[in-house]
Design a protein around this motif. Structure first.
Motif, PDB file in Angstrom:
ATOM      1  N   THR D 286     -26.496  29.518  22.852  1.00 42.73           N
ATOM      2  CA  THR D 286     -25.250  29.319  23.379  1.00 42.73           C
ATOM      3  C   THR D 286     -25.064  27.831  24.226  1.00 42.73           C
ATOM      4  O   THR D 286     -23.922  27.521  24.252  1.00 42.73           O
ATOM      5  CB  THR D 286     -24.796  30.505  24.089  1.00 42.73           C
ATOM      6  N   ALA D 287     -25.894  27.765  25.137  1.00 43.12           N
ATOM      7  CA  ALA D 287     -26.022  26.618  26.020  1.00 43.12           C
ATOM      8  C   ALA D 287     -25.600  25.556  25.150  1.00 43.12           C
ATOM      9  O   ALA D 287     -24.822  24.732  25.453  1.00 43.12           O
ATOM     10  CB  ALA D 287     -26.978  26.496  26.828  1.00 43.12           C
ATOM     11  N   PHE D 288     -26.474  25.166  23.877  1.00 37.84           N
ATOM     12  CA  PHE D 288     -26.347  24.229  23.147  1.00 37.84           C
ATOM     13  C   PHE D 288     -24.915  23.975  22.392  1.00 37.84           C
ATOM     14  O   PHE D 288     -24.225  23.065  22.731  1.00 37.84           O
ATOM     15  CB  PHE D 288     -27.433  24.120  22.166  1.00 37.84           C
ATOM     16  N   TYR D 289     -24.714  25.266  22.026  1.00 36.48           N
ATOM     17  CA  TYR D 289     -23.263  25.188  21.400  1.00 36.48           C
ATOM     18  C   TYR D 289     -22.183  24.943  22.027  1.00 36.48           C
ATOM     19  O   TYR D 289     -21.202  24.220  21.776  1.00 36.48           O
ATOM     20  CB  TYR D 289     -23.339  26.832  20.636  1.00 36.48           C
ATOM     21  N   GLY D 290     -22.018  25.460  23.256  1.00 35.75           N
ATOM     22  CA  GLY D 290     -20.945  25.276  24.234  1.00 35.75           C
ATOM     23  C   GLY D 290     -21.072  23.977  24.638  1.00 35.75           C
ATOM     24  O   GLY D 290     -19.956  22.983  24.733  1.00 35.75           O
ATOM     25  N   ALA D 291     -21.995  23.083  24.929  1.00 34.31           N
ATOM     26  CA  ALA D 291     -22.010  21.836  25.436  1.00 34.31           C
ATOM     27  C   ALA D 291     -21.464  21.003  24.227  1.00 34.31           C
ATOM     28  O   ALA D 291     -20.736  20.134  24.334  1.00 34.31           O
ATOM     29  CB  ALA D 291     -23.628  21.311  25.637  1.00 34.31           C
ATOM     30  N   THR D 292     -22.186  21.023  22.997  1.00 35.19           N
ATOM     31  CA  THR D 292     -21.632  20.102  21.980  1.00 35.19           C
ATOM     32  C   THR D 292     -19.924  20.219  21.651  1.00 35.19           C
ATOM     33  O   THR D 292     -19.190  19.286  21.435  1.00 35.19           O
ATOM     34  CB  THR D 292     -22.410  20.807  20.507  1.00 35.19           C
ATOM     35  N   CYS D 293     -19.664  21.574  21.842  1.00 36.60           N
ATOM     36  CA  CYS D 293     -18.139  21.953  21.574  1.00 36.60           C
ATOM     37  C   CYS D 293     -17.376  21.143  22.801  1.00 36.60           C
ATOM     38  O   CYS D 293     -16.114  20.636  22.443  1.00 36.60           O
ATOM     39  CB  CYS D 293     -17.656  23.209  21.691  1.00 36.60           C
ATOM     40  N   ALA D 294     -17.966  21.259  24.000  1.00 33.03           N
ATOM     41  CA  ALA D 294     -17.227  20.749  25.190  1.00 33.03           C
ATOM     42  C   ALA D 294     -17.052  19.005  24.941  1.00 33.03           C
ATOM     43  O   ALA D 294     -16.112  18.571  25.402  1.00 33.03           O
ATOM     44  CB  ALA D 294     -17.803  21.046  26.220  1.00 33.03           C
ATOM     45  N   LEU D 295     -17.885  18.677  24.061  1.00 33.00           N
ATOM     46  CA  LEU D 295     -17.855  17.063  23.802  1.00 33.00           C
ATOM     47  C   LEU D 295     -16.479  16.634  23.223  1.00 33.00           C
ATOM     48  O   LEU D 295     -16.169  15.692  23.570  1.00 33.00           O
ATOM     49  CB  LEU D 295     -19.029  16.683  22.996  1.00 33.00           C
ATOM     50  N   ALA D 296     -16.068  17.347  22.316  1.00 38.78           N
ATOM     51  CA  ALA D 296     -14.974  17.022  21.632  1.00 38.78           C
ATOM     52  C   ALA D 296     -13.602  17.495  22.018  1.00 38.78           C
ATOM     53  O   ALA D 296     -12.534  17.460  21.318  1.00 38.78           O
ATOM     54  CB  ALA D 296     -15.184  17.374  20.073  1.00 38.78           C
ATOM     55  N   GLN D 297     -13.407  18.303  23.014  1.00 41.02           N
ATOM     56  CA  GLN D 297     -12.132  18.909  23.228  1.00 41.02           C
ATOM     57  C   GLN D 297     -11.279  18.069  23.617  1.00 41.02           C
ATOM     58  O   GLN D 297     -11.716  16.880  24.584  1.00 41.02           O
ATOM     59  CB  GLN D 297     -12.513  20.208  24.445  1.00 41.02           C
ATOM     60  N   ARG D 298     -10.185  18.173  23.559  1.00 43.98           N
ATOM     61  CA  ARG D 298      -8.946  17.348  24.241  1.00 43.98           C
ATOM     62  C   ARG D 298      -8.245  17.954  25.102  1.00 43.98           C
ATOM     63  O   ARG D 298      -7.680  17.358  26.115  1.00 43.98           O
ATOM     64  CB  ARG D 298      -7.977  16.895  23.051  1.00 43.98           C
ATOM     65  N   ASP D 299      -8.311  19.381  25.309  1.00 38.96           N
ATOM     66  CA  ASP D 299      -7.787  20.048  26.235  1.00 38.96           C
ATOM     67  C   ASP D 299      -8.605  20.420  27.577  1.00 38.96           C
ATOM     68  O   ASP D 299      -9.649  20.681  27.395  1.00 38.96           O
ATOM     69  CB  ASP D 299      -7.265  21.421  25.586  1.00 38.96           C
ATOM     70  N   LEU D 300      -8.147  19.881  28.683  1.00 38.54           N
ATOM     71  CA  LEU D 300      -8.909  19.922  30.068  1.00 38.54           C
ATOM     72  C   LEU D 300      -9.487  21.145  30.159  1.00 38.54           C
ATOM     73  O   LEU D 300     -10.562  21.196  30.240  1.00 38.54           O
ATOM     74  CB  LEU D 300      -7.667  19.575  31.021  1.00 38.54           C
ATOM     75  N   LYS D 301      -8.721  22.297  29.925  1.00 42.54           N
ATOM     76  CA  LYS D 301      -9.220  23.693  30.358  1.00 42.54           C
ATOM     77  C   LYS D 301     -10.337  23.905  29.223  1.00 42.54           C
ATOM     78  O   LYS D 301     -11.194  24.837  29.528  1.00 42.54           O
ATOM     79  CB  LYS D 301      -8.116  24.737  30.555  1.00 42.54           C
ATOM     80  N   ARG D 302     -10.031  23.439  27.922  1.00 46.91           N
ATOM     81  CA  ARG D 302     -11.076  24.050  26.888  1.00 46.91           C
ATOM     82  C   ARG D 302     -12.284  23.376  27.222  1.00 46.91           C
ATOM     83  O   ARG D 302     -13.485  23.910  26.821  1.00 46.91           O
ATOM     84  CB  ARG D 302     -10.486  23.638  25.722  1.00 46.91           C
ATOM     85  N   VAL D 303     -12.385  21.942  27.849  1.00 46.67           N
ATOM     86  CA  VAL D 303     -13.709  21.606  28.016  1.00 46.67           C
ATOM     87  C   VAL D 303     -14.353  22.484  29.042  1.00 46.67           C
ATOM     88  O   VAL D 303     -15.428  22.589  28.664  1.00 46.67           O
ATOM     89  CB  VAL D 303     -13.469  20.203  28.560  1.00 46.67           C
ATOM     90  N   ALA D 305     -13.720  25.501  29.668  1.00 46.81           N
ATOM     91  CA  ALA D 305     -14.158  26.869  28.915  1.00 46.81           C
ATOM     92  C   ALA D 305     -15.790  26.742  28.119  1.00 46.81           C
ATOM     93  O   ALA D 305     -16.514  27.588  28.493  1.00 46.81           O
ATOM     94  CB  ALA D 305     -13.230  27.261  28.069  1.00 46.81           C
ATOM     95  N   TYR D 306     -15.695  25.726  27.446  1.00 49.08           N
ATOM     96  CA  TYR D 306     -16.813  25.630  26.592  1.00 49.08           C
ATOM     97  C   TYR D 306     -17.941  25.340  27.766  1.00 49.08           C
ATOM     98  O   TYR D 306     -19.113  25.552  27.303  1.00 49.08           O
ATOM     99  CB  TYR D 306     -16.670  24.469  25.280  1.00 49.08           C
ATOM    100  N   SER D 307     -17.520  24.512  28.682  1.00 41.40           N
ATOM    101  CA  SER D 307     -18.899  24.184  29.593  1.00 41.40           C
ATOM    102  C   SER D 307     -19.369  25.556  30.095  1.00 41.40           C
ATOM    103  O   SER D 307     -20.391  25.805  30.367  1.00 41.40           O
ATOM    104  CB  SER D 307     -18.386  23.046  30.550  1.00 41.40           C
ATOM    105  N   THR D 308     -18.081  26.379  30.484  1.00 40.38           N
ATOM    106  CA  THR D 308     -18.579  27.798  30.999  1.00 40.38           C
ATOM    107  C   THR D 308     -19.717  28.626  29.953  1.00 40.38           C
ATOM    108  O   THR D 308     -20.458  29.109  30.384  1.00 40.38           O
ATOM    109  CB  THR D 308     -17.462  28.607  31.113  1.00 40.38           C
ATOM    110  N   ILE D 309     -19.507  28.592  28.849  1.00 36.97           N
ATOM    111  CA  ILE D 309     -20.124  29.160  27.638  1.00 36.97           C
ATOM    112  C   ILE D 309     -21.429  28.642  27.864  1.00 36.97           C
ATOM    113  O   ILE D 309     -22.489  29.319  27.852  1.00 36.97           O
ATOM    114  CB  ILE D 309     -19.351  28.913  26.254  1.00 36.97           C
TER     115      ILE D 309
END
Lengths: 464, 102, 493, 626
Positions: D286-303, D305-309
């Motif tokens: 999950t840590a890896f998944y969340g970090a990779t997803c956070a890389l590509a987000q454009r929405d401030l809060k979604r970044v 959120a993924y970082s929280t995950i």
């Protein structure tokens, strides 16, 4: 003739005399007084019988005031009185004038009073046929409707053939046993074949009277054609009379084993076919006819047990059925004006526009469906109790399932009365006589439904 | 006793059956049906009389007499009705009296 | 004191007298309403009276555990007696009935047509239901069991919407078929007991000592089960239910969902299981299966509904699956959970039907697509709608959670597989619940119609229900305690 | 005795506050509602502090009975130990600040009563969750936070998307909750009690396989609540709620409940290495998944959120590596800096008039300096720059993983390191994109004062949170000492050299991430802004869409469920079951009609039937007698 004997004969005398009196003096009197006389005579006969202790009557062979009579004469009188009350308004509206109508009703009652008193087959047969005879006339009494005459003809033809069967049955039993007296003869075991054949033919004749399948086909036509009060009387008292006749015969002579199967077949066929055929009926009188086929099937079920419980159930059910059908046909008759109100659609919204008559009809339907706290439930309970006690379980299950299906067509009437949004125009108000009759019938349904104890006791006494 | 009971019974049964056959078959005419019924009742009376003779008592004969009275009453009523209905429908064919069914 | 005032008979006859009086004044809607409410309240007060009694006291002649008891001769020919008894279980059911009826009466305040008659039937129905919960004579039980049908028949048929006649006759026929077979079973049991002991009686405590051959017991229990399963309703005998719930007027649905379904569960607990211990054990797997299928299947089907009432109907029977499950497990924990679930289901589902009735009254529609954004229009109503829905979804702190937890814990101990199925159902339950909440409360305000906020009358009902919902969620102890003693007696047989 | 009072009050304040707001909030003046809500939470916080002061040893406090059915006795009892104590203090503090922040953030919203009611109720539920001693009570809190989260995500309910997001969160977490309930029922079956303290002492009674299964059930519960793979899909959508809600519920408190549950039940499940491994793998993945997803987000809060995950993944990893202390440490520090980040983001969003696309921002360094510095502090913690709180806490976990040894844990360690690198990169990507660049222009600055002020204490706690649990070579950790008493709470027995080496590696990676971010988004900012206009590459889409898990679940579960619901209803219920019964009725009816036709109206037919019946009866009798 001793005083006691006269005392015991009084119900028969009263009804007979009243019938003759009405017939003879009818042209001189108003129709309302004829009704009054008729009702008074019936009531008197009924009350007299109810308070008379059973005793033999020596002076007339073949007659005795039996315990059974003590129960049945009041019952028949009740039905006759109610029929007269109902007919009073009905006949006026339908322009059925004349003294012959009340007189015939009283004749029928007279014959009915004789029937439970009979102690030999001749009297039994004569009483039964007299009842039928009166009904041939009553059914075809309404000259304004073609159906009435047609029904009368059908009833007569069928009835005559059935009478021949009944008589043939008696003849064979007589030939087999050598006497007409019930108490002495029927127990004789010799000539088994002849007696069996006699019973077979007799049962078929009775099947006609009780409208058991396959001798039931006349029933819907006759109920439809007959004036409604007559249908009420016919569907109740004549059936109970026929059932009583069987009871008397079987009571003296427990059913032979070979009769079980035919009787069971008649019973189960009647229960199933009657209820099924009624399901889609749109004519309420024909529907009630099929329903009566089914109810007689229940009766036959109880008869089949051959036990005292079964016979008691027959009597109780007869009494209850009398109250229910009187209420049902009574409501229909009191709602019929220029035209007979018999199509289901004619009853739309009636429950609210005429609360009393609609309510009585609904109550009768609920009771016929056997739902507590009405009398119909008690009756059905007793029937199936006796059937289970008698060990005829499969038939009881079939019967109860068909009874469940029967709720459909009874409720359809109730739904028609109350559950359709179209408001019916209020029919004309009902006269005192008819109101009284309706109230009496529904009171009986409710009282028996809630507190059947006394009636049960009377039934028990009648079988002693 | 010259005729045995069984013979009487057989004859009566045959009569009864024939009468019934007549009633069933001759539906086109009420009068014929009534005659059939008469035959059936006659068979019954024959049985009663035969039975009476067999047992040596009069009860059966009494019954027969009563039956005769009954029959005549029945026929008179039936005929009256036939006349009435004939006036309405101009026929005595029972199959035509079928306005009520179902 | 208990012997001086026949509380139990009064509990039955008070509503019946009320029904007659209301019927007598039916021409005036206002009088009928007030009278009906007065009788409803009086009944509730009367139902509360036993709470003050010493429930440990043994009553002369009464079976063990019954702290109120009445016994009168009735139909001696068959040994039928008018026997009433009250133990903890019936006390709770009686209270519930009294409470729900009050809600029903208030919810019927705005009935337009023939209000007097309507209320009169309601009270009559209440009388019958109370009788059922109190009777200790099997014949009497059966009498009330069927008599209930008549007022219900009219309530649906006369005041219903949609296809009322179809629905009411369907309802009636379904239940009637089951009932009549049960009647045969009752008679058979009676005869058997009479033959064994020589005393012919319908008294429930006596009949429990009948020795029933195994094979026959299966048939008899089957008949009872069929009858109760139809009224419950259990899968797949339920198809009368969505139609009836949907087409009945508000109070009718309320009585059906809250009380009539409980009579079936009560019958299983009080009668069928104790009477036929062996047979019931043999058929228990079947009940597990239909209960679990019911919980999941109905929740799933509920999701597909567009009509709110129909959705709630499926929801209601889905929740009843927990009751069935608890009864089937027949362990003290599970059955007390089932009893608790009966109470909670009655309150929650009833409340939901009441709220939906209010929405229906306002928007004249029950179709989900006609709603949306209700939260913005009528926040108070929306609040209650949400609370009851959450209770139904089993959110802890509200009532349903407690009972579902008890049932599941109890059942898991006996039949883990069945409990697992039911757990799955709780997910499915949430899915349709949040869908309902979302489509009604959230989203754009679809129709520009202005909805009226709740009136004082409506508000009082809602508050009443919500208070009970929360109270039973937070402090169900007193109710559970009432079940304890009777259950010990029932289960130790 | 005092303890019980403090605990009761701690729970009662927010409960009463919430209820008051819910019932009477719309009638009360706005200021009153706001102050009531804040006072309730701060009161709760004060109680938490008082509790902490009077705390001596783990205690069970029974307040009342909830319900009892025979042997199933569920009291309302609370358990105070270092774990629950530290969490409740943190909750009181963070939530209090966020309440305060909300007053200003939500000041244009009409529905303040609903908002504060839910916020207060949430605090109550969260505290209940943390303090509960009996599992059903814990579950009450567990569901309670879920419920509040559901309503707060969909707070702006008029937009269906928000409501959908709330619904998704509720349902997804309910899947986990069900596992919790199953575990609960099973535990009762096994042990006959649902008391946490009793259960934790009874683990040895059961075979390891049972404990493994129980552990996995709790893990599934945690997956739902803490948005772990595969039940993580709800959290990014949950950002639809107001930003303070995201900060409070979906960053600081509720989402860490899963970690808390595992830590709470750790003594029970610790005997099963398999369960621990499952937890660790879930966490690392999950840590890896969340970090990779956070890389590509454009929405401030979604970044965020993924970082929280991703960060919660670390915590899970910590639990899985038998390092409850480290996990809790990270939990606490994460709460501070993630709340800080979200609140900072809230300031940005408020200032940008609800613009959340980071590619449409820039230059806020100058226009919102206070926010910038605080946000920077948060990002530094998140990235794990050396000496920040995040650095120490994350490192503690990684160290425990390494120390646990074995091929599995070592590969997880490297995965964790890789994730740390990515984390540093996306943290500063965010900083550079939002605050870097030239043209900083904001819509609104009014009311931001207090909101920004609230950030300061959080920033301090985030930055210096490390002192809570300094590594061994810098002195003894406070938490380690506190937690020493509870199982799994002891310090990792590593030498100081090992610690220093590992921290050096981690620090270097964080700095490398920072450098890479600077190269790409600091220097290359203009180029990236250009790129953002064109459609993204497949890889970016893949990451931006969270590896397409939503689409996958949609195809696998959501659509079949919908379709089957319709089929079950129309084909099965209305179809097979109902129609067959209707058909039966219809059939019986038509049989009846046919029977009715037997009555033809012709008397001859009647007579024939009659005669036939007679013939049958006589025939039967003849057959019988002769």
């Amino acid at each position: 003739m001793t005083l006691t004997e006269l005392y015991c004969l009084m119900p028969i005398v009263i009804t007979g005399c009243a019938a003759l009196f009405v017939l003879l003096c009818g042209p001189l009197l108003l129709s309302s007084s004829l009704t009054a006389i008729g009702v008074t005579a019936s009531a008197a006969a009924g009350i007299w019988a109810a308070f008379t202790a059973p005793a033999p009557i020596q002076c007339i062979p073949g007659l005795a005031f039996t315990p059974l009579a003590q129960l049945l004469i009041p019952l028949f009188s009740f039905a006759a009185a109610l029929t007269l009350l109902l007919s009073h308004g009905y006949n006026e509206r339908r322009i059925l004038k004349g003294e012959e109508y009340p007189a015939t009703v009283l004749f029928a009652l007279f014959a009915m009073c004789v029937l439970p008193c009979a102690t030999n087959m001749l009297i039994l047969f004569l009483a039964l046929e007299s009842v039928s005879f009166a009904f041939y006339i009553l059914v075809s009494m309404d000259l304004n409707r073609a159906e009435s005459g047609e029904a009368g003809l059908k009833y007569l033809l069928m009835g005559a053939v059935a009478a021949a069967f009944t008589a043939f049955g008696f003849a064979l039993i007589f030939t087999g046993s050598g006497t007409l007296a019930l108490s002495a003869a029927l127990a004789r075991p010799e000539n088994r074949a002849i007696i069996s054949a006699g019973w077979g033919v007799l049962i078929l004749g009775m099947a006609f009277k009780l409208s058991l399948v396959p001798a039931h086909l006349w029933t819907p036509d006759v109920y439809q054609g007959a004036p409604s009060p007559v249908a009420a009387f016919l569907s109740t008292s004549s059936k109970v009379a026929a059932a009583a006749l069987l009871l008397i015969l079987l009571g003296h002579f427990p059913p032979m084993t070979e009769l079980r199967v035919p009787l069971a077949a008649l019973s189960v066929l009647s229960m199933v076919l009657g209820n099924l055929a009624a399901l889609r009926q749109t004519n309420i009188k024909r529907m009630l006819a099929y329903s009566s086929v089914a109810h007689m099937g229940y009766l036959a079920l109880a008869l089949l047990t051959g036990s005292r419980d079964g016979y008691a159930a027959v009597l109780l059910y007869g009494a209850i059925y009398t109250a229910m059908n009187l209420a049902a046909f009574g409501a229909i008759s009191s709602l019929s004006f220029e035209e007979e109100r018999e199509q289901l659609t004619d009853f739309t919204g009636i429950g609210f526009s005429t609360p009393v008559r609609g309510g009585v009809l609904a109550l009768a339907m609920i009771s016929l469906a056997g739902i507590p706290p009405t009398a119909g439930f008690i009756g059905k309970f007793f029937i199936f109790y006796s059937a289970l006690k008698g060990g005829i379980v499969p038939l009881a299950v079939v019967g109860i399932l068909s009874a469940a299906a029967s709720a459909y067509f009874y409720l359809r009437v109730v739904a028609q009365l109350y559950m359709h949004r179209t408001e019916a125009p209020a029919p004309k108000p009902v006269g005192f006589a008819e109101g009284l009759a309706l109230c009496a019938a529904s009171a009986a349904i409710l009282v028996i439904g809630v507190y059947p104890g006394p009636l049960l006791e009377m039934v028990e006494t009648a079988l002693r | 006793m010259s005729v045995p009971l069984s013979h009487i019974l057989i004859v009566a049964s045959l009569m009864f059956a024939m009468g019934l056959g007549c009633v069933v078959a001759w539906r086109a005419n009420v009068i014929m049906m009534l005659i059939g019924i008469e035959i059936m009742l006659n068979a019954v009376m024959l049985t009663f009389v035969g039975g009476s003779a067999h047992w040596g008592i009069a009860d059966g004969q009494l019954f027969s007499l009563m039956l005769m009275a009954l029959t005549s009453a029945e026929v008179s009523l039936a005929l009256a009705m036939v006349v009435y209905l004939h006036r309405r429908k101009q026929t005595v064919n029972t199959d035509r009296f079928d306005s009520m069914k179902g | 004191m208990t012997s001086l005032i026949p509380i139990l008979s009064l509990l039955i006859f008070l509503p019946l007298v009320g029904a007659l009086l209301v019927f007598a004044v039916r021409q005036s809607g206002a009088a009928a309403r007030l009278l009906a409410l007065a009788f409803g309240l009086a009944e509730f007060v009367l139902a509360c009276a036993p709470l003050a009694l010493d429930r440990q006291a043994a009553h002369f002649g009464a079976p063990a555990g019954f702290f109120l008891y009445q016994d009168h001769g009735w139909i001696d020919r068959f040994g039928i007696r008018f026997t009433l008894g009250m133990d903890g279980i019936s006390l709770v059911m009686v209270l519930l009935t009294a409470f729900i009826t009050i809600v029903a009466v208030i919810a019927s305040w705005n009935v337009k047509e023939r209000q007097g008659l309507y209320l009169s039937l309601l009270l009559a129905l209440q009388g019958a239901v109370q009788g059922l919960f109190l009777s200790l004579d099997l014949f009497l039980f059966y009498l009330f069991w069927e008599a209930m049908l008549i007022p219900m028949l009219f309530l649906i048929g006369v005041w219903g919407t949609g296809r009322p006649v179809y629905s009411t006759i369907k309802f009636f026929l379904y239940t009637f078929v089951g009932s009549l077979l049960m009647l045969l079973a009752i008679i058979a049991l009676y005869l058997m007991h009479g033959a064994q002991t020589g005393s012919y009686t319908f008294a429930l405590p006596a009949l429990m000592h009948t020795t029933v051959p195994y094979q026959l017991g299966l048939w008899l229990f089957g008949a009872f089960l069929l009858s109760f399963a139809i009224k419950f309703p259990l899968f797949p005998l339920h198809t009368w239910q969505p139609d009836a719930y949907c087409d009945a007027p508000v109070a009718g649905t309320l009585m059906l969902a809250s009380l009539l379904s409980k009579t079936a569960a009560y019958g299983l607990i009080r009668i069928a299981y104790p009477l036929f211990p062996e047979a019931s054990r043999a058929l228990t797997p079947l009940i597990y299966v239909v209960a679990v299928i019911g919980i999941c299947y109905f929740a799933w089907v509920a999701f597909a509904q567009r009509d709110m009432k129909r959705m709630l109907a499926y929801s209601s029977v889905s929740h009843m699956g927990f009751v069935a499950l608890g009864i089937a497990a027949w362990s003290p924990v599970a059955v007390s959970g089932a009893l608790m679930q009966m109470v909670n289901h009655a309150i929650t589902t009833g409340a939901l039907f009441v709220v939906v009735g209010m929405l229906d009254e306002r928007a004249e529609s029950r179709d989900l697509s006609d709603f949306g954004g209700v939260w913005g229009k009528v926040p108070v109503l929306a609040f209650f709608f949400l609370v009851f829905n959450m209770a139904s979804a089993g959110v802890p702190g509200l009532n349903n959670f407690v009972s579902e937890l008890i049932v599941l814990v109890g059942v898991f101990k006996v039949a883990p597989a069945a409990a697992l199925g039911a757990f799955l159902g709780s997910v499915l339950t949430l899915i349709y619940t949040v869908r309902l909440v979302q489509e009604v409360l959230f989203g754009k305000e679809s129709k520009p119609t202005v909805l009226a906020e709740v009136s004082l009358r409506e508000g009082s009902v809602l508050v009443l229900l919500a208070v009970v919902v929360v109270y039973l969620g937070v402090h169900p102890g007193p109710v559970l305690d009432l079940f304890k003693a009777p259950l010990e007696l029932l289960l130790n047989k | 005795m005092m303890l019980a009072t403090y605990l009761t009050l701690m729970l009662l304040f927010p409960l009463l506050g919430g209820l008051t707001c819910a019932v009477a909030g719309r009638k009360l003046p706005r200021v009153l509602v706001e102050s009531l809500a804040c006072a309730a939470v701060f009161g709760s916080f004060v109680c938490a502090l008082l509790t902490a002061l009077s705390y001596t040893a783990p205690t069970v406090v029974t307040l009342a009975d909830w319900f009892a059915a025979f042997d199933l006795v569920i009291p309302i009892s609370l358990y105070l130990d270092p774990l629950s104590l530290s969490l409740s203090v943190m909750i009181g503090f963070v939530c209090g600040l966020i309440h305060l922040y909300s007053v200003f953030y939500m000041r244009e919203d009409e529905d303040y009563a609903r908002y504060f009611a839910l916020l207060n109720l949430f605090v109550f539920a969260m505290l209940t969750l943390v303090l509960a001693e009996s599992l059903p009570l814990l579950y009450l809190g567990w569901e309670g936070v879920g419920f509040c989260s559901y309503l707060l995500i969909g707070f702006w309910y008029r937009d269906t998307n928000n409501a959908d997001a709330g619904r998704k969160a509720f349902i997804t977490t309910r899947i986990g909750d069900t596992a919790f309930m199953i575990a609960l029922a099973w535990l009762f079956q096994l042990f006959g009690t649902l008391s946490v303290t009793k259960l934790n002492g009874m683990g040895f009674l059961m075979p390891v396989s049972v404990l493994t299964l129980l552990g996995i059930l709790f893990l599934i519960a945690a997956m739902g609540k803490s948005a772990q793979v595969p039940l993580m899909v709800w959290l990014p959508d949950a950002m639809a709620g107001p930003t303070p809600v995201s900060a409070m519920i979906h960053a600081a408190t509720m989402v860490t409940a899963g970690v808390y549950l595992l830590a709470r039940m750790y003594p029970l499940i610790a005997a099963s290495q398999a369960a621990l491994a499952a937890i660790a793998v879930t966490g690392a993945v999950t840590a890896f998944y969340g970090a990779t997803c956070a890389l590509a987000q454009r929405d401030l809060k979604r970044v965020l959120a993924y970082s929280t995950i991703s960060q919660i993944g670390y915590m899970m990893l910590g639990v899985g590596a038998e390092a409850v202390t480290a996990a809790t440490f990270h939990l606490l520090v994460h709460a501070f800096f993630k709340a800080l980040l979200f609140l900072g983001a809230g300031c940005v969003i408020a200032a940008m008039h609800h613009e959340q696309d980071i590619f449409k921002m820039g230059g806020l360094r100058r226009t919102l300096p206070l926010t910038f510095w605080n946000f920077l502090a948060g990002a530094a913690c998140l990235a794990g720059l050396p000496l920040t709180g995040g650095f120490f806490s994350k490192d503690g976990i990684l160290m425990a993983v390494w120390h646990k040894g074995g091929a599995l844990y070592q590969s997880l360690y490297f995965l964790g390191l890789l994730t740390a690198l990515i984390t540093a990169f996306y943290s500063f990507r965010l900083v550079f994109l939002v605050f870097g660049g030239g043209n900083g222009h904001v819509h609104r600055t009014s009311g931001l004062g207090v909101m920004q002020a609230v950030l300061i204490p959080l920033a301090i706690l985030g930055l210096f949170g490390g002192v809570l649990n300094l590594p061994g070579y810098m002195g003894e950790g406070l938490l380690t000492r506190l937690f020493a008493a509870i199982p799994g709470g002891g310090a990792v027995e590593a030498t100081h050299e090992q610690e220093i080496v590992m921290q050096a590696v981690a620090g270097a990676l964080a700095l490398a991430g920072l450098a890479a971010a600077w190269l790409r988004y600091g220097k290359g900012r203009a180029h990236r802004m250009q790129e953002a206009q064109s459609p993204p590459s497949p890889l970016i889409s893949f990451l931006a869409n969270g590896w397409y898990f939503d689409a996958l679940y949609n195809v696998l579960f959501v659509r079949p469920y919908r379709a089957l619901a319709g089929i079950l209803w129309e084909r099965m219920d209305e179809g097979i079951i109902d129609d067959s019964l209707d058909g039966l009725g219809e059939g019986i009816g038509s049989v009846g009609r046919r029977l009715g036709r037997w009555s033809t109206g012709r008397v001859a037919v009647y007579l024939i039937s009659f005669a036939a019946g007679g013939a049958l009866i006589l025939g039967y009798l003849a057959w019988l007698v002769l």
